[in-house]
Design a protein around this motif. Structure first.
Motif, PDB file in Angstrom:
ATOM      1  N   TRP A 121       0.870  -1.086   0.076  1.00 19.80           N
ATOM      2  CA  TRP A 121      -0.006   0.084  -0.129  1.00 19.80           C
ATOM      3  C   TRP A 121       1.068   1.248   0.040  1.00 19.80           C
ATOM      4  CZ3 TRP A 121      -4.838   0.943  -0.996  1.00 19.80           C
ATOM      5  CH2 TRP A 121      -5.400   2.159  -0.850  1.00 19.80           C
ATOM      6  N   GLU A 122       0.749   2.115  -1.021  1.00 21.95           N
ATOM      7  CA  GLU A 122       1.269   3.274  -1.159  1.00 21.95           C
ATOM      8  C   GLU A 122       2.965   3.019  -1.009  1.00 21.95           C
ATOM      9  OE1 GLU A 122      -0.184   5.737   2.092  1.00 21.95           O
ATOM     10  OE2 GLU A 122      -1.880   6.355   0.869  1.00 21.95           O
ATOM     11  N   LYS A 150     -18.641  -0.303   1.727  1.00 22.80           N
ATOM     12  CA  LYS A 150     -17.901   1.081   1.512  1.00 22.80           C
ATOM     13  C   LYS A 150     -18.295   2.229   2.615  1.00 22.80           C
ATOM     14  CE  LYS A 150     -16.811   0.452  -3.483  1.00 22.80           C
ATOM     15  NZ  LYS A 150     -17.132   0.789  -4.694  1.00 22.80           N
ATOM     16  N   HIS A 153     -17.374   1.025   6.345  1.00 22.33           N
ATOM     17  CA  HIS A 153     -15.979   0.351   6.754  1.00 22.33           C
ATOM     18  C   HIS A 153     -14.892   1.377   7.062  1.00 22.33           C
ATOM     19  CE1 HIS A 153     -12.538  -2.411   6.213  1.00 22.33           C
ATOM     20  NE2 HIS A 153     -13.380  -3.447   6.039  1.00 22.33           N
ATOM     21  N   GLU A 154     -13.977   0.900   7.893  1.00 17.35           N
ATOM     22  CA  GLU A 154     -12.859   2.061   8.398  1.00 17.35           C
ATOM     23  C   GLU A 154     -11.774   2.231   7.161  1.00 17.35           C
ATOM     24  OE1 GLU A 154     -11.216   0.982  12.097  1.00 17.35           O
ATOM     25  OE2 GLU A 154     -13.129   0.096  12.953  1.00 17.35           O
ATOM     26  N   TYR A 155     -11.594   1.198   6.256  1.00 21.48           N
ATOM     27  CA  TYR A 155     -10.735   1.421   5.201  1.00 21.48           C
ATOM     28  C   TYR A 155     -10.997   2.126   4.093  1.00 21.48           C
ATOM     29  CZ  TYR A 155      -8.376  -2.684   7.504  1.00 21.48           C
ATOM     30  OH  TYR A 155      -7.762  -3.545   8.461  1.00 21.48           O
ATOM     31  N   ASP A 156     -10.114   3.011   3.384  1.00 22.31           N
ATOM     32  CA  ASP A 156     -10.413   3.705   2.292  1.00 22.31           C
ATOM     33  C   ASP A 156     -10.744   2.974   1.025  1.00 22.31           C
ATOM     34  OD1 ASP A 156      -9.492   6.087   3.632  1.00 22.31           O
ATOM     35  OD2 ASP A 156      -7.578   5.894   3.065  1.00 22.31           O
ATOM     36  N   VAL A 157     -10.059   1.600   0.957  1.00 26.44           N
ATOM     37  CA  VAL A 157     -10.445   0.726  -0.038  1.00 26.44           C
ATOM     38  C   VAL A 157     -10.611  -0.716   0.586  1.00 26.44           C
ATOM     39  CG1 VAL A 157      -9.789  -0.328  -2.000  1.00 26.44           C
ATOM     40  CG2 VAL A 157      -8.874   1.940  -1.630  1.00 26.44           C
TER      41      VAL A 157
END
Length: 182
Positions: A121-122, A150, A153-157
């Motif tokens: 990631w990144e 989406k 959820h806590e995640y961006d993706v």
């Protein structure tokens, strides 16, 4: 030759369970080296002693035929899927699972602890503890379920991966259908 190998193996170990393993290894070695059918088919099933080992060492429950159903073959079921979603911790998993079931977007959500995810990631390789949600639902609900995940959820993706259920217990698949919205 097999008895010589078995005797030598028995002398090397003292426990009965280990002795039996060595005897089976010796038997396998002796019989497989003389079995030409194995060499022709490349399949262990063709070895002459496989049936004997199965009958002697397998633990079999009484035959109970479980009626399996193909998804497209029954009017009592609908095309169904299993969806995998990872979450950062138990609380996030419970919160998301509860909202999914409450909204009738799925019949059941299993929360599997102790998953370790390794991902990039990144530009950086990460290794994080997570929990896995295994969601059982109708195929037709995947778009609504994905949007719900989406939004909550806590995640961006967030991970949302769907796999088809090709068949299974007719009663369970009917329950899945009746526990979810149209």
């Amino acid at each position: 030759m097999a008895s010589t190998l078995c005797c030598r193996a028995s002398l090397l170990v003292s426990s009965n369970a280990t002795r039996r393993r060595y005897q089976l290894v010796a038997l396998f070695s002796t019989l497989s080296s003389s079995s030409s059918s194995y060499l022709k088919t490349g399949c262990v099933q063709s070895l002459p002693f496989v049936r004997l080992l199965r009958s002697k060492f397998s633990i079999r429950a009484p035959d109970k035929t479980v009626p399996a159903v193909k998804m497209e073959a029954s009017s009592n079921t609908v095309p169904s899927i299993v969806v995998y979603v990872t979450v950062p911790n138990r609380d996030a998993g419970r919160k998301l699972a509860d909202s999914i079931v409450k909204e009738k977007l799925a019949a059941c959500v299993n929360i599997v602890p102790g998953v370790e995810s390794v991902y990039e990631w990144e530009g950086k390789v990460n290794r994080d503890p997570e929990e896995l949600l295994i969601i059982k639902t109708r195929q037709s609900l995947l778009p609504a379920l994905t949007e719900h995940i989406k939004a909550n959820h806590e995640y961006d993706v967030p991970e949302v991966i769907a796999l088809p259920i090709g068949g299974g217990s007719a009663e369970y698949l009917e329950w899945l259908k009746n526990s979810t919205r149209e």
